[in-house]
Design an enzyme around this catalytic site. Structure first.
Site, PDB file in Angstrom:
ATOM      1  CB  SER A  27      12.474   0.479  -4.775  1.00 48.12           C
ATOM      2  OG  SER A  27      12.537   1.959  -5.250  1.00 48.12           O
ATOM      3  CB  CYS A 136       6.356   5.807 -10.286  1.00 47.94           C
ATOM      4  SG  CYS A 136       7.001   6.613 -12.261  1.00 47.94           S
ATOM      5  CB  ILE A 197       3.891  -6.398 -10.096  1.00 46.33           C
ATOM      6  CG1 ILE A 197       3.278  -7.107  -8.531  1.00 46.33           C
ATOM      7  CG2 ILE A 197       3.233  -7.483 -11.152  1.00 46.33           C
ATOM      8  CD1 ILE A 197       1.713  -6.613  -8.957  1.00 46.33           C
ATOM      9  CB  THR A 199       2.298  -0.150  -6.608  1.00 43.52           C
ATOM     10  OG1 THR A 199       1.970   0.999  -7.093  1.00 43.52           O
ATOM     11  CG2 THR A 199       2.416   0.015  -5.000  1.00 43.52           C
ATOM     12  N   GLY A 249       5.289  -9.107  -4.312  1.00 45.70           N
ATOM     13  CA  GLY A 249       4.172  -8.423  -4.664  1.00 45.70           C
ATOM     14  C   GLY A 249       3.276  -9.088  -3.369  1.00 45.70           C
ATOM     15  N   GLY A 271       8.869  -5.687   0.167  1.00 43.99           N
ATOM     16  CA  GLY A 271       8.050  -4.406   0.047  1.00 43.99           C
ATOM     17  C   GLY A 271       7.226  -3.911   1.185  1.00 43.99           C
ATOM     18  CB  THR A 272       4.043  -3.894   2.338  1.00 42.55           C
ATOM     19  OG1 THR A 272       3.626  -3.158   0.753  1.00 42.55           O
ATOM     20  CG2 THR A 272       3.055  -3.410   3.216  1.00 42.55           C
TER      21      THR A 272
HETATM   22  C1  LIG Z   1       5.892   3.245   0.831  1.00 43.22           C
HETATM   23  C2  LIG Z   1       6.118   2.690  -0.805  1.00 43.22           C
HETATM   24  C3  LIG Z   1       7.040   3.403  -1.458  1.00 43.22           C
HETATM   25  C4  LIG Z   1       7.721   3.032  -2.634  1.00 43.22           C
HETATM   26  N1  LIG Z   1       8.248   4.160  -3.570  1.00 43.22           N
HETATM   27  C5  LIG Z   1       8.612   2.795  -4.629  1.00 43.22           C
HETATM   28  C6  LIG Z   1       9.361   3.414  -5.188  1.00 43.22           C
HETATM   29  O1  LIG Z   1      10.414   4.574  -4.968  1.00 43.22           O
HETATM   30  N2  LIG Z   1       9.845   2.919  -6.532  1.00 43.22           N
HETATM   31  C7  LIG Z   1       9.339   1.916  -7.516  1.00 43.22           C
HETATM   32  O2  LIG Z   1       9.996   1.145  -7.362  1.00 43.22           O
HETATM   33  N3  LIG Z   1       8.890   1.490  -6.230  1.00 43.22           N
HETATM   34  C8  LIG Z   1       8.169   1.644  -5.457  1.00 43.22           C
HETATM   35  N4  LIG Z   1       6.959   1.060  -4.315  1.00 43.22           N
HETATM   36  C9  LIG Z   1       6.773  -0.252  -4.476  1.00 43.22           C
HETATM   37  C10 LIG Z   1       7.158  -1.299  -4.122  1.00 43.22           C
HETATM   38  O3  LIG Z   1       8.641  -1.807  -3.792  1.00 43.22           O
HETATM   39  C11 LIG Z   1       7.266  -2.673  -4.736  1.00 43.22           C
HETATM   40  O4  LIG Z   1       6.754  -2.882  -5.490  1.00 43.22           O
HETATM   41  C12 LIG Z   1       5.499  -2.932  -4.137  1.00 43.22           C
HETATM   42  O5  LIG Z   1       4.932  -2.215  -2.638  1.00 43.22           O
HETATM   43  C13 LIG Z   1       4.526  -4.576  -4.640  1.00 43.22           C
HETATM   44  O6  LIG Z   1       5.849  -5.218  -3.176  1.00 43.22           O
HETATM   45  P1  LIG Z   1       5.047  -5.750  -1.240  1.00 43.22           P
HETATM   46  O7  LIG Z   1       4.043  -5.961  -2.150  1.00 43.22           O
HETATM   47  O8  LIG Z   1       6.303  -6.724  -1.221  1.00 43.22           O
HETATM   48  O9  LIG Z   1       5.392  -4.055  -1.021  1.00 43.22           O
HETATM   49  C14 LIG Z   1       6.969   1.284  -2.892  1.00 43.22           C
HETATM   50  C15 LIG Z   1       5.746   1.093  -2.486  1.00 43.22           C
HETATM   51  C16 LIG Z   1       5.191   1.165  -1.208  1.00 43.22           C
HETATM   52  C17 LIG Z   1       4.541   0.764   0.139  1.00 43.22           C
END
Ligand SMILES: Cc1cc2nc3c(=O)[nH]c(=O)nc-3n(C[C@H](O)[C@H](O)[C@H](O)COP(=O)(O)O)c2cc1C
Length: 310
Positions: A27, A136, A197, A199, A249, A271-272
């Site tokens: 997401s 959040c 997880i 963030t 994560g 995600g990222t």
């Molecule tokens: C720019 C951005 C926006 C995000 N928006 C949401 C969101 O709207 N709802 C949510 O549950 N997580 C949100 N997340 C968290 C991610 O879904 C994910 O849990 C977190 O980034 C860890 O995964 P990653 O390291 O692969 O990015 C967001 C993360 C990023 C970087």
């Protein structure tokens, strides 16, 4: 790629959520799929998790909302989204055509907000699951309160369970003392799966200007920098609950995805890294299918959680 029935890497998370691949896109990093669908074949992945949807449209926090950090980024987007009405009218028809499972991430200010969004979405065909964002970190005084308390988590999951027969995936924050007690509360209230997880609270600073890089001052740290934290939380939760765990994560490769699976994840989210390599989901999904199709490989079920410890 083959259809979900014949794929070696297909996974059933329960209550109707059958994924053709364990690879989901997380997401907030792929919006509602429009831009990404031009850069990669989304039908190759297991599913797409939408940006958080709230009852009202939200503009989020003022800029600067994103900053790069070593091996990751901090963001304080603040749940900017189009709101439930526009989501249903403008985004769902496109999402339905992607040929992959659609999981709607939901955020709100109160239990009533979440309940209203879920009942409105329940009337919309073609959606496969809800991911409930109780965590959040960048919206002051809102859903964070629920995600850090086992009692509040139990209350909201119970309420949503009574409303919907669709799959409820509860997304957990690592910014708590005991993530397994929140996970157990969600499970006891009827959650079908847990995703983690979200963030990690973080901060970036420009010492010469004596300013934080984000207007919100703190934000959510994501990307490869948080992978070891995420693995530890997945391990803790996997050992505490009996429902499927969806790990994320910092996943940046097939190998990273396999680390989460062997640690106990039934599926993973990326995600990222979508910002860096828009086709990463497709590539990891194909690599996993290739691995689990090999005659010498364990089945996905045998492999999940098979980490050897002393
Ligand atoms: C720019 C951005 C926006 C995000 N928006 C949401 C969101 O709207 N709802 C949510 O549950 N997580 C949100 N997340 C968290 C991610 O879904 C994910 O849990 C977190 O980034 C860890 O995964 P990653 O390291 O692969 O990015 C967001 C993360 C990023 C970087």
């Amino acid at each position: 790629m083959k259809s979900s029935e014949t794929r070696a890497s297909a996974v059933d998370l329960g209550r109707g959520l059958k994924l053709k691949s364990p690879v989901l896109l997380a997401s907030g990093t792929v919006s509602y799929g429009e831009e990404l669908s031009r850069l990669t074949d989304l039908s190759a992945i297991g599913g797409l998790v939408t940006k958080a949807i709230s009852l009202e449209p939200r503009t989020g926090n003022p800029p600067q909302r994103i900053a790069e950090t070593p091996s990751g980024m901090v963001n304080a987007i603040g749940l900017a989204n189009v709101g439930i009405d526009r989501f249903i009218a403008d985004k769902v028809p496109f999402l339905r055509k992607l040929g992959t499972s659609i999981i709607v991430n939901i955020a709100g200010r109160s239990i009533d907000d979440y309940a209203e969004v879920v009942s409105r979405l329940d009337a919309v065909p073609g959606l496969d699951a809800y991911e409930i964002n109780l965590s959040c970190p960048n919206v002051k005084g809102e859903c964070m309160i629920m995600g850090v308390s086992p009692d509040a988590t139990r209350d909201i999951v119970q309420e949503l369970r009574a409303i919907t027969s669709r799959h409820l995936m509860i997304k957990l924050t690592p910014n708590v003392t005991s993530i397994s007690s929140i996970a157990l509360a969600a499970q006891s209230a009827g959650a079908d799966s847990l995703s983690l997880i979200n963030t990690v609270v973080g901060m970036a600073v420009d010492w010469k200007k004596r300013r934080p890089l984000l207007t919100n001052v703190t934000g959510g740290l994501s990307g490869p920098a948080i992978k070891p934290i995420a693995l530890a939380k997945v391990w803790e939760v996997y050992n505490a609950v009996s429902i499927p765990v969806v790990g994320m994560g910092g996943i940046a490769s097939f190998s990273d995805a396999m680390e989460f699976m062997v640690t106990g994840a039934s599926a993973i989210q990326i995600g990222t890294m979508n910002f860096v390599q828009p086709d990463i989901g497709e590539r990891v999904a194909k690599a996993m299918e290739e691995y689990f199709s090999s005659p010498d490989a364990p089945t996905l079920v045998e492999f999940k959680g098979s980490l050897l410890t002393l």
